[in-house]
Design a protein around this motif. Structure first.
Motif, PDB file in Angstrom:
ATOM      1  N   UNK A   1       0.850  -1.196   0.000  1.00  0.00           N
ATOM      2  CA  UNK A   1       0.000   0.000   0.000  1.00  0.00           C
ATOM      3  C   UNK A   1       0.885   1.245   0.000  1.00  0.00           C
ATOM      4  N   UNK A   2       0.714   2.158  -0.981  1.00  0.00           N
ATOM      5  CA  UNK A   2       1.564   3.368  -1.012  1.00  0.00           C
ATOM      6  C   UNK A   2       1.343   4.290   0.179  1.00  0.00           C
ATOM      7  N   UNK A   3       0.193   4.172   0.864  1.00  0.00           N
ATOM      8  CA  UNK A   3      -0.067   5.025   2.021  1.00  0.00           C
ATOM      9  C   UNK A   3       0.527   4.456   3.305  1.00  0.00           C
ATOM     10  N   UNK A   4       1.094   3.281   3.242  1.00  0.00           N
ATOM     11  CA  UNK A   4       1.605   2.621   4.447  1.00  0.00           C
ATOM     12  C   UNK A   4       2.755   3.400   5.079  1.00  0.00           C
ATOM     13  N   UNK A   5       3.596   3.986   4.231  1.00  0.00           N
ATOM     14  CA  UNK A   5       4.749   4.723   4.771  1.00  0.00           C
ATOM     15  C   UNK A   5       4.292   5.886   5.641  1.00  0.00           C
ATOM     16  N   UNK A   6       3.249   6.586   5.240  1.00  0.00           N
ATOM     17  CA  UNK A   6       2.731   7.693   6.037  1.00  0.00           C
ATOM     18  C   UNK A   6       2.140   7.208   7.350  1.00  0.00           C
ATOM     19  N   UNK A   7       1.441   6.080   7.297  1.00  0.00           N
ATOM     20  CA  UNK A   7       0.849   5.529   8.522  1.00  0.00           C
ATOM     21  C   UNK A   7       1.941   5.066   9.486  1.00  0.00           C
ATOM     22  N   UNK A   8       2.989   4.486   8.928  1.00  0.00           N
ATOM     23  CA  UNK A   8       4.109   4.058   9.787  1.00  0.00           C
ATOM     24  C   UNK A   8       4.741   5.273  10.469  1.00  0.00           C
ATOM     25  N   UNK A   9       4.891   6.349   9.709  1.00  0.00           N
ATOM     26  CA  UNK A   9       5.464   7.563  10.294  1.00  0.00           C
ATOM     27  C   UNK A   9       4.581   8.136  11.394  1.00  0.00           C
ATOM     28  N   UNK A  10       3.271   8.110  11.187  1.00  0.00           N
ATOM     29  CA  UNK A  10       2.342   8.597  12.208  1.00  0.00           C
ATOM     30  C   UNK A  10       2.421   7.738  13.461  1.00  0.00           C
ATOM     31  N   UNK A  11       2.552   6.422  13.285  1.00  0.00           N
ATOM     32  CA  UNK A  11       2.661   5.538  14.440  1.00  0.00           C
ATOM     33  C   UNK A  11       3.945   5.812  15.213  1.00  0.00           C
ATOM     34  N   UNK A  12       5.036   6.019  14.467  1.00  0.00           N
ATOM     35  CA  UNK A  12       6.318   6.311  15.129  1.00  0.00           C
ATOM     36  C   UNK A  12       6.232   7.624  15.910  1.00  0.00           C
ATOM     37  N   UNK A  13       5.567   8.618  15.321  1.00  0.00           N
ATOM     38  CA  UNK A  13       5.415   9.903  16.018  1.00  0.00           C
ATOM     39  C   UNK A  13       4.572   9.748  17.288  1.00  0.00           C
TER      40      UNK A  13
END
Length: 397
Positions: A210-222
């Motif tokens: 999923x191309x949106x996964x990277x953004x979700x991973x970043x939000x989780x890390x934040x």
């Protein structure tokens, strides 16, 4: 002879020597009466008759002196006044209340002298009475004021006792809260650290279509970092409080302490090209617990670096001054500033942040405010958005 003795005496108005003794008796500023040893009235002056409202013939040979007194006064006069008069020949300033003809009361001071004949037999009692109405009012007012003061004193003592009990309860509650916060932050830190480690391993090994996964991973890390920051902030608040309770206040030299804190921030300061100007000549030391002073400097200095204005080299000026009975510590920066019209009321609240775009826990200013209050001081803040902020910390000198 002295000069004063040689001066002639002033001439006297002979009319002053022509006072009528009978008139003087009748219209004296006090009451006079005479009575037989058994108390029967035989003579009263006009002043006393005027006070009582009786005609002379209503009292002379018809009533006794004790009959003019209240019941309590009569009992006292017969059991105390009369025996004392017979024993000593006089009584002085006994306080009684006379009953007027119309039933009203007249407070008096009674003095009496017993006259005996040549054989020592009691002959007549001469009585002087002074109207003490105003004095009695004054005494009653004093008693009323004293009773009121005692009542208010009792109320104040009760209020103080309640306040003491409430303060003790608050201290226990604060101690319980601090223990709870410390335990909770300590117990939560390990699971969050584990989650962070697992998440890092997950990012390293997992692949996402999923191309949106990277953004979700970043939000989780934040989000993880925010949780870690909150837990660390809670632990820091409790840790600083415990250090203050364990360490006594002292005169802390400011120059070496500030230099030590600046060195601890050197990596951030070097990266930002920050300049620190320290001037403690006016007041070289502050009286407070050293860990508290260190935490206060650290939070103010690190905030000045963290909230620097983009594109501007950070400059932080730290100085002291005397203001009346206070020592003023000023920490001034040229950073982003704070919109005080919007945020002044929330400036020192825990976890309040005014620049969401900058990473932070919202603990620093809360800690600084708490430390200053515990040292008996206060804080004033001046700030302009885009220009910088000046914190003025007032401490007892």
């Amino acid at each position: 002879m002295t000069p004063d003795a040689e001066e002639p005496l002033p001439e006297l108005d002979l009319r002053l020597t022509e006072e009528n003794p009978e008139d003087l008796y009748e219209h004296a500023p006090c009451g006079y009466c005479s009575c037989l040893p058994d108390g029967t009235l035989v003579k009263l002056n006009a002043t006393l008759l005027g006070w009582l409202g009786y005609a002379r013939e209503e009292l002379v040979a018809r009533q006794a002196l004790a009959q003019l007194l209240t019941v309590g006064g009569r009992l006292h006069f017969e059991t105390h006044g009369t025996p004392l008069l017979l024993l000593r020949g006089q009584v002085r300033e006994l306080s009684y209340t006379l009953r007027r003809k119309d039933g009203t009361a007249l407070p008096v001071l009674l003095s009496a002298v017993l006259v005996r004949d040549a054989d020592g037999t009691p002959l007549v009692v001469r009585v002087t009475l002074f109207d003490i109405t105003e004095r009695r009012k004054y005494e009653q007012e004093l008693l009323r004021t004293r009773a009121l003061a005692e009542e208010r004193g009792a109320q104040l003592a009760q209020a103080n006792a309640q306040l003491t009990a409430q303060n003790e309860q608050l201290l226990r509650t604060n101690a319980d809260l601090d223990s709870f916060v410390y335990t909770a932050s300590h117990d939560l830190k390990q699971p969050i650290d584990n989650m962070t480690g697992l998440f890092e391993e997950f990012k390293r090994t997992a692949t996402f279509a999923d191309p949106e996964a990277a953004g979700m991973v970043g939000m989780f890390a934040e989000a993880l970092q925010q949780i870690l920051g909150t837990i660390s902030g809670l632990a820091e608040v409790v840790q600083v409080q415990r250090q203050l309770e364990e360490v006594a206040a002292e005169a802390v030299p400011l120059q070496p302490l500030a230099e030590e804190v600046v060195r601890s921030l050197q990596p951030q300061a070097t990266d930002a090209g920050a300049e620190f100007e320290l001037d403690f000549a006016a007041a070289p030391a502050l009286r407070m617990a050293r860990p508290g002073a260190q935490s206060m400097f650290y939070n103010l200095f690190s905030n000045a670096l963290r909230y620097a204005q983009p594109g501007r080299r950070p400059r932080v000026r730290v100085s002291t001054a005397r203001a009346g009975t206070s020592t003023v510590l000023t920490v001034q920066d040229n950073g982003r500033g704070i919109d005080l019209e919007r945020h002044r009321r929330h400036l020192f609240q825990l976890f309040r942040r005014f620049h969401p775009e900058v990473a932070g826990s919202g603990v620093g200013l809360y800690l600084v405010h708490r430390l200053v209050l515990q040292a008996g001081g206060r804080i004033e803040v001046e700030s302009a958005v885009g220009q910088g902020t000046a914190f003025r910390l007032y401490f007892p000198a």
